[in-house]
Design a protein around this motif. Structure first.
Motif, PDB file in Angstrom:
ATOM      1  N   PHE A   1      39.501  62.996  53.520  1.00 22.79           N
ATOM      2  CA  PHE A   1      40.540  62.467  52.634  1.00 22.79           C
ATOM      3  C   PHE A   1      39.975  61.431  51.664  1.00 22.79           C
ATOM      4  N   CYS A   2      40.788  61.102  50.665  1.00 17.69           N
ATOM      5  CA  CYS A   2      40.481  60.044  49.696  1.00 17.69           C
ATOM      6  C   CYS A   2      41.414  58.879  49.986  1.00 17.69           C
ATOM      7  N   ARG A   3      40.893  57.670  49.863  1.00 19.97           N
ATOM      8  CA  ARG A   3      41.701  56.461  50.059  1.00 19.97           C
ATOM      9  C   ARG A   3      41.826  55.748  48.720  1.00 19.97           C
ATOM     10  N   PHE A   4      43.048  55.466  48.310  1.00 20.03           N
ATOM     11  CA  PHE A   4      43.295  54.852  47.009  1.00 20.03           C
ATOM     12  C   PHE A   4      43.658  53.373  47.143  1.00 20.03           C
ATOM     13  N   CYS A   5      43.232  52.612  46.144  1.00 22.42           N
ATOM     14  CA  CYS A   5      43.714  51.241  46.016  1.00 22.42           C
ATOM     15  C   CYS A   5      45.162  51.272  45.535  1.00 22.42           C
ATOM     16  N   THR A   6      45.901  50.224  45.805  1.00 21.68           N
ATOM     17  CA  THR A   6      47.305  50.174  45.395  1.00 21.68           C
ATOM     18  C   THR A   6      47.491  49.536  44.023  1.00 21.68           C
ATOM     19  N   VAL A   7      46.446  48.873  43.524  1.00 18.13           N
ATOM     20  CA  VAL A   7      46.522  48.195  42.224  1.00 18.13           C
ATOM     21  C   VAL A   7      45.514  48.838  41.281  1.00 18.13           C
ATOM     22  N   LYS A   8      45.890  49.010  40.028  1.00 15.86           N
ATOM     23  CA  LYS A   8      45.013  49.653  39.055  1.00 15.86           C
ATOM     24  C   LYS A   8      43.705  48.874  38.889  1.00 15.86           C
ATOM     25  N   TYR A   9      42.636  49.637  38.685  1.00 15.01           N
ATOM     26  CA  TYR A   9      41.305  49.041  38.623  1.00 15.01           C
ATOM     27  C   TYR A   9      41.135  48.180  37.379  1.00 15.01           C
ATOM     28  N   ASN A  10      40.475  47.053  37.578  1.00 18.70           N
ATOM     29  CA  ASN A  10      40.183  46.130  36.488  1.00 18.70           C
ATOM     30  C   ASN A  10      38.838  45.489  36.798  1.00 18.70           C
ATOM     31  N   SER A  11      37.867  45.689  35.921  1.00 19.33           N
ATOM     32  CA  SER A  11      36.518  45.159  36.163  1.00 19.33           C
ATOM     33  C   SER A  11      36.361  43.719  35.692  1.00 19.33           C
ATOM     34  N   SER A  12      37.445  43.100  35.253  1.00 22.43           N
ATOM     35  CA  SER A  12      37.394  41.731  34.767  1.00 22.43           C
ATOM     36  C   SER A  12      36.906  40.779  35.858  1.00 22.43           C
ATOM     37  N   VAL A  13      36.132  39.786  35.439  1.00 19.93           N
ATOM     38  CA  VAL A  13      35.621  38.777  36.372  1.00 19.93           C
ATOM     39  C   VAL A  13      36.775  38.080  37.093  1.00 19.93           C
ATOM     40  N   SER A  14      37.891  37.944  36.419  1.00 17.10           N
ATOM     41  CA  SER A  14      39.039  37.251  37.014  1.00 17.10           C
ATOM     42  C   SER A  14      39.630  38.012  38.196  1.00 17.10           C
ATOM     43  N   GLU A  15      39.269  39.290  38.347  1.00 12.46           N
ATOM     44  CA  GLU A  15      39.817  40.111  39.428  1.00 12.46           C
ATOM     45  C   GLU A  15      38.824  40.346  40.563  1.00 12.46           C
ATOM     46  N   LEU A  16      37.691  39.645  40.538  1.00 14.00           N
ATOM     47  CA  LEU A  16      36.666  39.869  41.565  1.00 14.00           C
ATOM     48  C   LEU A  16      37.181  39.587  42.973  1.00 14.00           C
ATOM     49  N   ASP A  17      38.103  38.665  43.096  1.00  8.70           N
ATOM     50  CA  ASP A  17      38.614  38.296  44.416  1.00  8.70           C
ATOM     51  C   ASP A  17      39.836  39.113  44.839  1.00  8.70           C
ATOM     52  N   ASN A  18      40.282  40.019  43.969  1.00  9.15           N
ATOM     53  CA  ASN A  18      41.468  40.815  44.276  1.00  9.15           C
ATOM     54  C   ASN A  18      41.045  42.074  45.044  1.00  9.15           C
ATOM     55  N   MET A  19      41.132  42.021  46.355  1.00  6.13           N
ATOM     56  CA  MET A  19      40.682  43.142  47.171  1.00  6.13           C
ATOM     57  C   MET A  19      41.595  44.357  47.062  1.00  6.13           C
ATOM     58  N   PHE A  20      42.831  44.180  46.562  1.00  5.67           N
ATOM     59  CA  PHE A  20      43.713  45.321  46.350  1.00  5.67           C
ATOM     60  C   PHE A  20      43.222  46.176  45.181  1.00  5.67           C
ATOM     61  N   VAL A  21      42.349  45.616  44.367  1.00  6.90           N
ATOM     62  CA  VAL A  21      41.761  46.332  43.236  1.00  6.90           C
ATOM     63  C   VAL A  21      40.468  47.029  43.643  1.00  6.90           C
ATOM     64  N   HIS A  22      39.694  46.370  44.527  1.00  6.40           N
ATOM     65  CA  HIS A  22      38.316  46.811  44.768  1.00  6.40           C
ATOM     66  C   HIS A  22      38.061  47.521  46.089  1.00  6.40           C
ATOM     67  N   LEU A  23      38.811  47.198  47.144  1.00  3.71           N
ATOM     68  CA  LEU A  23      38.534  47.790  48.458  1.00  3.71           C
ATOM     69  C   LEU A  23      39.615  48.801  48.830  1.00  3.71           C
ATOM     70  N   THR A  24      39.195  49.991  49.229  1.00  2.00           N
ATOM     71  CA  THR A  24      40.150  51.055  49.533  1.00  2.00           C
ATOM     72  C   THR A  24      40.600  51.062  50.997  1.00  2.00           C
ATOM     73  N   ASN A  25      40.027  50.198  51.820  1.00  2.00           N
ATOM     74  CA  ASN A  25      40.364  50.202  53.247  1.00  2.00           C
ATOM     75  C   ASN A  25      41.874  50.099  53.460  1.00  2.00           C
ATOM     76  N   VAL A  26      42.411  51.007  54.254  1.00  2.00           N
ATOM     77  CA  VAL A  26      43.852  51.001  54.533  1.00  2.00           C
ATOM     78  C   VAL A  26      44.262  49.704  55.210  1.00  2.00           C
ATOM     79  N   SER A  27      43.391  49.150  56.052  1.00  2.00           N
ATOM     80  CA  SER A  27      43.708  47.906  56.753  1.00  2.00           C
ATOM     81  C   SER A  27      43.959  46.756  55.786  1.00  2.00           C
TER      82      SER A  27
END
Length: 222
Positions: free
Chosen positions: A95-121
């Protein structure tokens, strides 16, 4: 320091840090400055974290292929029944695991794990998490989507490359793995695809989770 040398060769890159002994996205973070790494090291000592904890740091794939503007990765299960000779089976569903928030490569979003990590947990705590399908597609659905958007030849080549990544990774450790004809091992392969449809191996999980979070998840795993 090997990493410092590599960082200075690619000063505009983003890097991802992951603790060796943890799972489900725990302890993972992104950096794009050496000062962030030094601050993390200093803060960890002050908080009493074990200085012997080991981490893997690698170049972050900051140009992922997106679907609906969201980042995703693939979880594929591989059963190895023998290393000598090498004999392995790839589970067809996956299967594929999706993030819930649209991807943004901005430096301001580096700490937003809903953007970068697909882990369901991690994603299940997001406001946009769908607890019916769990933010997942089957590998077959992904294949059909890619065939529709990029053509069958490109899609077939992509999955062929993924299969070879699996084979080469197993051959890389073939010489150091115990081979017992009475045993087998199931691995969870995490693969990400970049915007050029090139697959990258993220990691291989020796004890992948086989629990299901939704009814759809149970179908994909069992």
């Amino acid at each position: 320091n090997i990493f410092v040398e590599e960082f200075r060769k690619n000063p505009t890159s983003t890097w991802i840090m992951k603790p060796n002994a943890k799972a489900r996205g725990i302890g993972i973070f992104l950096i794009n400055k050496l000062s962030q790494l030094k601050k993390w090291s200093r803060d960890s000592r002050q908080m009493g974290h074990n200085p012997k904890d080991t981490y893997v740091i690698s170049r972050y794939i900051d140009n992922p292929h997106l679907i609906g503007g969201k980042k995703y990765d693939l979880r594929m299960y591989v059963l190895v029944t023998s290393y000598r000779p090498l004999k392995a089976y790839i589970y067809e569903l996956g299967f594929c695991r999706f993030c819930t928030v649209k991807y943004n490569s901005s430096v301001s979003e580096l700490d937003n794990m809903f953007v970068h990590l697909t882990n369901v947990s991690i994603q299940k705590h997001g406001d946009d998490y769908n607890d019916k399908h769990g933010g997942k597609w089957t590998i077959n659905n992904l294949s059909m989507y890619l065939e529709h958007t990029h053509g069958k030849e490109v899609t077939d080549r992509l999955f062929d490359e993924i299969n070879w990544i699996i084979v080469h990774s197993l051959k890389a450790v073939q010489g150091v793995m115990a081979s017992d004809k009475h045993c087998f091992e199931c691995y969870g392969y995490d693969v990400i695809i970049d915007e050029n449809l090139k697959p990258w191996l993220i990691e291989v999980n020796a004890s992948p989770s086989l629990t299901s979070t939704t009814a759809a998840d149970r179908i994909m795993k069992y």
